[in-house]
Design a protein around this motif. Structure first.
Motif, short mmCIF file in Angstrom:
data_model
loop_
_atom_site.label_atom_id
_atom_site.label_comp_id
_atom_site.label_asym_id
_atom_site.label_seq_id
_atom_site.Cartn_x
_atom_site.Cartn_y
_atom_site.Cartn_z
N MET A 1 0.86 -1.20 0.00
CA MET A 1 0.00 0.00 0.00
C MET A 1 0.89 1.24 0.00
SD MET A 1 -3.12 1.07 -0.06
CE MET A 1 -4.07 2.54 0.29
N ALA A 2 0.56 2.20 -0.85
CA ALA A 2 1.34 3.43 -0.93
C ALA A 2 0.42 4.62 -0.77
CB ALA A 2 2.07 3.50 -2.26
N THR A 3 0.97 5.70 -0.24
CA THR A 3 0.21 6.95 -0.11
C THR A 3 1.10 8.10 -0.55
OG1 THR A 3 0.94 7.22 2.18
CG2 THR A 3 -1.17 6.12 1.82
N ILE A 4 0.45 9.25 -0.85
CA ILE A 4 1.20 10.44 -1.27
C ILE A 4 0.76 11.62 -0.43
CG2 ILE A 4 1.59 12.08 -3.16
CD1 ILE A 4 1.34 9.80 -5.12
N ASN A 5 1.73 12.37 0.08
CA ASN A 5 1.47 13.61 0.82
C ASN A 5 2.01 14.78 0.01
OD1 ASN A 5 0.38 12.21 2.97
ND2 ASN A 5 2.35 12.07 4.04
N PHE A 6 1.29 15.91 0.03
CA PHE A 6 1.76 17.12 -0.66
C PHE A 6 2.17 18.14 0.38
CE2 PHE A 6 -0.49 14.95 -3.96
CZ PHE A 6 0.16 15.30 -5.13
N LEU A 7 3.27 18.83 0.14
CA LEU A 7 3.85 19.75 1.13
C LEU A 7 4.28 21.06 0.46
CD1 LEU A 7 6.23 17.00 2.44
CD2 LEU A 7 4.26 17.82 3.74
N TYR A 8 4.19 22.15 1.25
CA TYR A 8 4.73 23.44 0.79
C TYR A 8 6.06 23.61 1.52
CZ TYR A 8 4.77 28.25 -0.90
OH TYR A 8 5.10 29.41 -1.55
N LEU A 21 6.17 10.20 -1.66
CA LEU A 21 5.56 8.88 -1.86
C LEU A 21 6.01 7.99 -0.72
CD1 LEU A 21 4.08 6.75 -3.63
CD2 LEU A 21 6.27 6.35 -4.78
N LEU A 22 5.04 7.48 0.06
CA LEU A 22 5.34 6.64 1.20
C LEU A 22 4.82 5.23 0.94
CD1 LEU A 22 4.14 9.64 2.25
CD2 LEU A 22 5.04 8.76 4.43
N TYR A 23 5.68 4.23 1.13
CA TYR A 23 5.23 2.84 0.92
C TYR A 23 6.09 1.89 1.75
CZ TYR A 23 9.26 2.46 -2.25
OH TYR A 23 10.52 2.47 -2.78
N ARG A 24 5.58 0.69 1.94
CA ARG A 24 6.31 -0.34 2.70
C ARG A 24 6.61 -1.51 1.77
NH1 ARG A 24 5.01 -2.64 8.65
NH2 ARG A 24 5.98 -0.64 9.07
N LYS A 25 7.83 -2.01 1.85
CA LYS A 25 8.25 -3.15 1.03
C LYS A 25 9.13 -4.06 1.87
CE LYS A 25 10.44 -4.22 -3.41
NZ LYS A 25 11.10 -3.65 -4.62
N ASN A 26 8.73 -5.34 1.92
CA ASN A 26 9.47 -6.32 2.71
C ASN A 26 9.67 -5.87 4.16
OD1 ASN A 26 9.74 -7.95 0.41
ND2 ASN A 26 11.63 -6.89 -0.19
N GLY A 27 8.62 -5.25 4.71
CA GLY A 27 8.64 -4.84 6.11
C GLY A 27 9.42 -3.58 6.36
N ILE A 28 9.88 -2.91 5.31
CA ILE A 28 10.68 -1.69 5.47
C ILE A 28 9.88 -0.52 4.90
CG2 ILE A 28 12.83 -0.51 4.90
CD1 ILE A 28 14.13 -3.26 4.58
N ASP A 29 9.85 0.60 5.62
CA ASP A 29 9.16 1.80 5.17
C ASP A 29 10.09 2.66 4.32
OD1 ASP A 29 6.74 1.22 6.41
OD2 ASP A 29 7.46 2.03 8.33
N TYR A 30 9.54 3.17 3.20
CA TYR A 30 10.32 4.03 2.30
C TYR A 30 9.58 5.35 2.09
CZ TYR A 30 12.95 -0.18 1.05
OH TYR A 30 13.74 -1.31 1.09
N VAL A 31 10.37 6.40 1.88
CA VAL A 31 9.82 7.72 1.54
C VAL A 31 10.65 8.29 0.39
CG1 VAL A 31 9.31 10.06 2.32
CG2 VAL A 31 9.11 8.15 3.92
#
Length: 415
Positions: A1-8, A21-31
């Motif tokens: 599952m991935a999500t996207i946050n928008f920032l100024y 873009l935030l997502y988890r792969k093989n138990g590891i969180d990535y940004v």
């Protein structure tokens, strides 16, 4: 599952939104971070973007516009993320954002018959020759005239039995020859089959459309004719006519197209085991050719200090060799096709098949036909086909101007 946050993230009063873009792969969180092309003010983002109660209509409309832009970009990135087999990293996100804002144009394939001709030529440009492209342009122009006469734009799927009949009626009314019509219909069918391969709808009658050629009388210069040409009194020929006469003899003893022999030079000649060979590349077929040089051609080269005659345009060559053959008194009455004006001063020319004096039917192609006809039955057909560059014996035999009776009589010497 991935999500996207928008920032100024800028200190400026107005800037493009960053995204994560935030997502988890093989138990590891990535940004992964990237930059969008959604530009807003710092004030709008901090005060109004997430507000539920906005009374000002302009600000409310801006909020809707920004949300739509965010939603579309977010959906695109998440969709690409779900379907990618690549490693997702910062470069991948940057490329994906760029593809969103600069999408590859979707190719539009025309379904109109006339328009598809250009699409076909563009797809085949590395395969078709200049002469073939010219043929398609001529047929396309004929189709335009047909459409004008019917006040209708024909689609690929309209090419059926009714189309064939209407097209034939139009061409017959305008005095086009039977083989010109057949050639056009065959090319139109080729265009439609190509369109079908590309997913364009065609008529269920397309495969059944047939266009047969009529056998035509192939006029050629016999060895007796060539002797008359060779022995023309020099005083009867201008320099230009003499130049064309030599080219005509060369064409009759090399069997090549005018686009090839008119470009022969002494640099293409080499001598091996005392034999003169001519090496060149056929323009139409792109075949590399090595052919023996006939003694008649060598005689012309000898009198010209080893050089071929001066190159001239196809039109001038056609005009000059007609005159040469008229001077040689090639007045035998033969049946053949010749372009004639449909009416005085109409400037509309159509091929007329009837009896003419032979010199009237002489064109640049006659050398190739003469070579095939004069040496057929004397030189093995396999060798003749090699020299002319035809792909099949069937195609070669179309150039042989002898009747079945003539060929049968010549073949009796082998029995």
């Amino acid at each position: 599952m991935a999500t996207i946050n928008f920032l100024y993230r800028s200190n400026k009063d107005k800037s493009n939104l960053n995204l994560r873009l935030l997502y988890r792969k093989n138990g590891i969180d990535y940004v992964i971070g990237g930059v969008s092309k959604i530009e807003v003010s710092k004030e709008y983002w901090s005060k109004y973007h997430n507000s539920k109660r906005i009374s000002d209509i302009d600000t409310k409309n801006l909020q809707t516009e920004v949300n739509n832009k965010i939603s579309e970009l977010e959906n695109y990135i998440l969709n690409q993320f779900e379907n990618t087999i690549e490693d997702t990293n910062k470069d991948w996100l940057k490329r994906t954002i760029n593809e969103y804002y600069n999408p590859t144009p979707v190719e539009t394939i025309p379904n109109e018959l006339v328009n598809y001709f250009e699409y076909f030529k563009d797809r085949k440009k590395s395969e078709i020759t200049e002469s073939t492209e010219k043929k398609y342009n001529t047929i396309k122009a004929l189709l335009k005239k047909f459409e004008t006469s019917t006040n209708k734009k024909f689609l690929i799927k309209d090419v059926n039995e009714n189309f064939k009949k209407a097209f034939e009626d139009f061409c017959n009314k305008n005095q086009y020859s039977h083989n010109t019509i057949a050639r056009a219909l065959r090319s139109i069918k080729t265009i439609c089959k190509h369109a079908q391969h590309n997913g364009i709808e065609v008529s269920h009658q397309l495969d059944g459309l047939k266009a047969k050629y009529k056998e035509t009388d192939n006029v050629y210069l016999t060895f007796e004719d060539l002797n008359k040409i060779e022995t023309i009194e020099p005083s009867k020929l201008t320099e230009s006519l003499n130049n064309a006469k030599d080219w005509l003899i060369i064409s009759c003893y090399t069997g090549q197209r005018v686009s090839d022999f008119m470009n022969f030079t002494k640099d293409q000649i080499r001598i091996e085991d005392g034999k003169h060979l001519l090496e060149f590349t056929q323009k139409k077929t792109t075949k590399n050719m090595t052919i023996p040089i006939h003694k008649k051609v060598l005689e012309i080269l000898e009198k010209r200090n080893g050089h071929f005659p001066k190159p001239i345009s196809d039109q001038k060559y056609n005009d000059y060799i007609k005159k040469v053959c008229e001077i040689a008194e090639l007045n035998e009455i033969v049946k053949g096709g010749k372009k004639t004006e449909t009416a005085p001063e109409s400037k509309v020319y159509r091929k007329e098949v009837k009896e003419f004096q032979k010199w009237e039917l002489v064109t640049s192609h006659i050398g190739r036909r003469s070579f095939a006809s004069n040496f057929y039955g004397t030189i093995p057909t396999t060798f003749l086909i090699y020299i002319t560059g035809h792909t099949t014996e069937k195609m070669f035999l179309k150039y042989v101007g002898k009747s079945n009776k003539d060929i049968a009589l010549e073949l009796t010497k082998y029995f």
